[in-house]
Design an enzyme around this catalytic site. Structure first.
Site, short mmCIF file in Angstrom:
data_model
loop_
_atom_site.label_atom_id
_atom_site.label_comp_id
_atom_site.label_asym_id
_atom_site.label_seq_id
_atom_site.Cartn_x
_atom_site.Cartn_y
_atom_site.Cartn_z
N HIS A 1 0.83 -1.21 0.00
CA HIS A 1 0.00 0.00 0.00
C HIS A 1 0.88 1.27 0.00
O HIS A 1 0.58 2.23 -0.71
CB HIS A 1 -0.89 0.04 1.25
CG HIS A 1 -1.85 -1.11 1.37
ND1 HIS A 1 -1.67 -2.11 2.29
CD2 HIS A 1 -2.98 -1.41 0.70
CE1 HIS A 1 -2.67 -2.98 2.20
NE2 HIS A 1 -3.47 -2.59 1.23
N SER B 1 0.29 -9.05 1.33
CA SER B 1 -1.18 -9.01 1.40
C SER B 1 -1.61 -8.98 2.85
O SER B 1 -0.99 -9.61 3.71
CB SER B 1 -1.76 -10.26 0.73
OG SER B 1 -3.13 -10.39 1.06
N ARG C 1 -3.98 -10.46 3.95
CA ARG C 1 -4.46 -11.80 4.29
C ARG C 1 -3.31 -12.76 4.63
O ARG C 1 -3.57 -13.85 5.14
CB ARG C 1 -5.31 -12.37 3.15
CG ARG C 1 -6.65 -11.63 3.01
CD ARG C 1 -7.60 -12.32 2.05
NE ARG C 1 -8.96 -11.80 2.15
CZ ARG C 1 -9.50 -10.90 1.31
NH1 ARG C 1 -8.81 -10.42 0.30
NH2 ARG C 1 -10.74 -10.48 1.49
N LYS D 1 -1.15 -6.15 -8.24
CA LYS D 1 -1.39 -7.41 -7.53
C LYS D 1 -2.81 -7.89 -7.79
O LYS D 1 -3.04 -9.07 -7.99
CB LYS D 1 -1.14 -7.18 -6.04
CG LYS D 1 -1.90 -8.10 -5.12
CD LYS D 1 -0.97 -9.01 -4.43
CE LYS D 1 -1.60 -9.99 -3.48
NZ LYS D 1 -2.97 -9.80 -3.10
N ASP D 2 -3.76 -6.94 -7.75
CA ASP D 2 -5.16 -7.28 -8.05
C ASP D 2 -5.37 -6.96 -9.53
O ASP D 2 -6.02 -5.98 -9.89
CB ASP D 2 -6.08 -6.48 -7.14
CG ASP D 2 -5.88 -6.84 -5.68
OD1 ASP D 2 -6.51 -7.78 -5.22
OD2 ASP D 2 -5.02 -6.20 -5.03
P1 AMP Z 1 -6.57 -3.70 -0.37
O1 AMP Z 1 -6.36 -2.93 0.88
O2 AMP Z 1 -6.19 -5.14 -0.29
O3 AMP Z 1 -7.94 -3.48 -0.97
O4 AMP Z 1 -5.57 -3.09 -1.44
C1 AMP Z 1 -5.57 -1.73 -1.73
C2 AMP Z 1 -4.70 -1.48 -2.93
O5 AMP Z 1 -3.37 -1.89 -2.63
C3 AMP Z 1 -5.14 -2.25 -4.16
O6 AMP Z 1 -5.02 -1.41 -5.30
C4 AMP Z 1 -4.16 -3.39 -4.19
O7 AMP Z 1 -3.94 -3.88 -5.51
C5 AMP Z 1 -2.92 -2.74 -3.66
N1 AMP Z 1 -1.99 -3.75 -3.14
C6 AMP Z 1 -2.23 -4.66 -2.16
N2 AMP Z 1 -1.17 -5.46 -1.98
C7 AMP Z 1 -0.23 -5.06 -2.88
C8 AMP Z 1 1.09 -5.50 -3.20
N3 AMP Z 1 1.68 -6.53 -2.58
N4 AMP Z 1 1.75 -4.85 -4.18
C9 AMP Z 1 1.17 -3.81 -4.84
N5 AMP Z 1 -0.07 -3.35 -4.58
C10 AMP Z 1 -0.76 -3.97 -3.61
#
Ligand code: AMP
Length: 294
Positions: free
Chosen positions: A41, A191, A193, A155-156
């Site tokens: 993030h 992640s 998770r 990543k997503d």
């Molecule tokens: P999330 O909090 O999981 O919804 O992720 C928020 C944003 O952070 C999304 O755009 C994800 O793709 C990005 N993100 C999460 N993990 C990673 C990672 N390891 N590398 C790059 N971007 C990430």
């Protein structure tokens, strides 16, 4: 006095701050997150800073993108650490909307944003309604923050493709940027998770990245898609994963041709979603086939 990142938890506060920046002619960058922030993030925040004058990051665990029986309730929530981390990463404003602000009429009566086609495959097929929930919340966030540039992680991969489709079709006046995947030293993609993993599962988890590298090498060596996908599934299963998918696709997530066709630029992405116990992990690897038309 420190740089002093602000935290907004009402739409009035967010609007006042963003309006003031806009009156000054400043370019607003935006990073949507669900919190429990890590280096992945923060790399998005830094990329937003490089492409904007002011950066807003949102923290909102969005109920509409979780399916029944998924981890909405137990999703890790660490707001204090997130605020400190965002501030250290150079974020200017943390937007932490209450549920009633995001869904003023309640989630059941919420206007939904649905992207057709690309949401029906891969994660869309395994998590029905997931991308509707993502688009529903991201459209709201875009209207609340009104960014000039929004940053999402590669990543997503499918999520970024779906948001791209939505931004184009609904003419959101903003630029989208995709940030590279941030990994642990052993290759596991960062992640929120990952912390669900037991010590034993954590040792197994980097097999996803190794499998993606093997898929890339096989594709670049000319192995057929079906065969390399079957090998990837078998490899992950042998390591103890329950595999949702392990596939080779074009950047638009359609099946690539089995043999060379004219006009193919050779751009590919290998994508995996696999479960270890109760934890579902996703990852991908983008690459180009050698010797493809350019
Ligand atoms: P999330 O909090 O999981 O919804 O992720 C928020 C944003 O952070 C999304 O755009 C994800 O793709 C990005 N993100 C999460 N993990 C990673 C990672 N390891 N590398 C790059 N971007 C990430």
């Amino acid at each position: 006095m420190s740089a002093g990142m602000e935290v907004a938890d009402s739409l009035g506060m967010l609007r006042a701050r963003v309006d003031a920046w806009k009156r000054e002619g400043l370019r607003i960058g935006f990073v949507p997150t669900m919190g429990n922030l890590h280096e992945g993030h923060y790399s998005l925040v830094r990329l937003a800073r490089e492409n904007a004058d002011r950066v807003v990051a949102s923290i909102f665990v969005n109920p509409t993108q979780f399916g029944p029986g998924e981890d909405y309730e137990r999703y890790p929530r660490t707001p204090e650490a997130d605020v400190a981390g965002l501030s250290a990463a150079g974020c200017h404003l943390a937007w932490m909307p209450p549920l009633e602000t995001m869904y003023p009429l309640g989630t059941a009566r919420a206007v939904r944003v649905q992207v057709p086609g690309i949401t029906g495959v891969l994660d869309g097929a395994h998590r029905p309604g997931h991308f509707d929930g993502v688009c529903t919340v991201v459209a709201r966030l875009f209207n609340q923050v009104r960014p000039d540039v929004a940053v999402f992680g590669r990543k997503d991969y499918q999520q970024l493709a779906v948001i791209r489709h939505m931004v184009r079709d609904l003419a959101f006046p903003l630029e989208l940027l995709g940030a590279d995947i941030v990994r642990e030293d052993d290759g596991l993609a960062r992640s929120s998770r990952n912390q669900y993993l037991s010590a034993g599962e954590r040792v197994l988890a980097p097999e996803i990245h190794r499998t993606l590298l093997a898929m890339r090498d096989a594709a670049q060596a000319g192995q057929g898609r079906r065969e390399l996908e079957a090998e990837a599934v078998a490899r992950l299963q042998a390591a103890g994963f329950v595999v949702d998918y392990a596939v080779l696709r074009t950047p638009l997530l359609v099946e690539p041709p089995e043999s060379p066709v004219p006009g193919d630029d050779g751009q590919r992405v290998a994508l995996v979603a696999a479960r270890l116990g109760r934890t579902r992990l996703i990852d991908n690897l983008e690459f180009t086939l050698q010797g493809a038309d350019s």
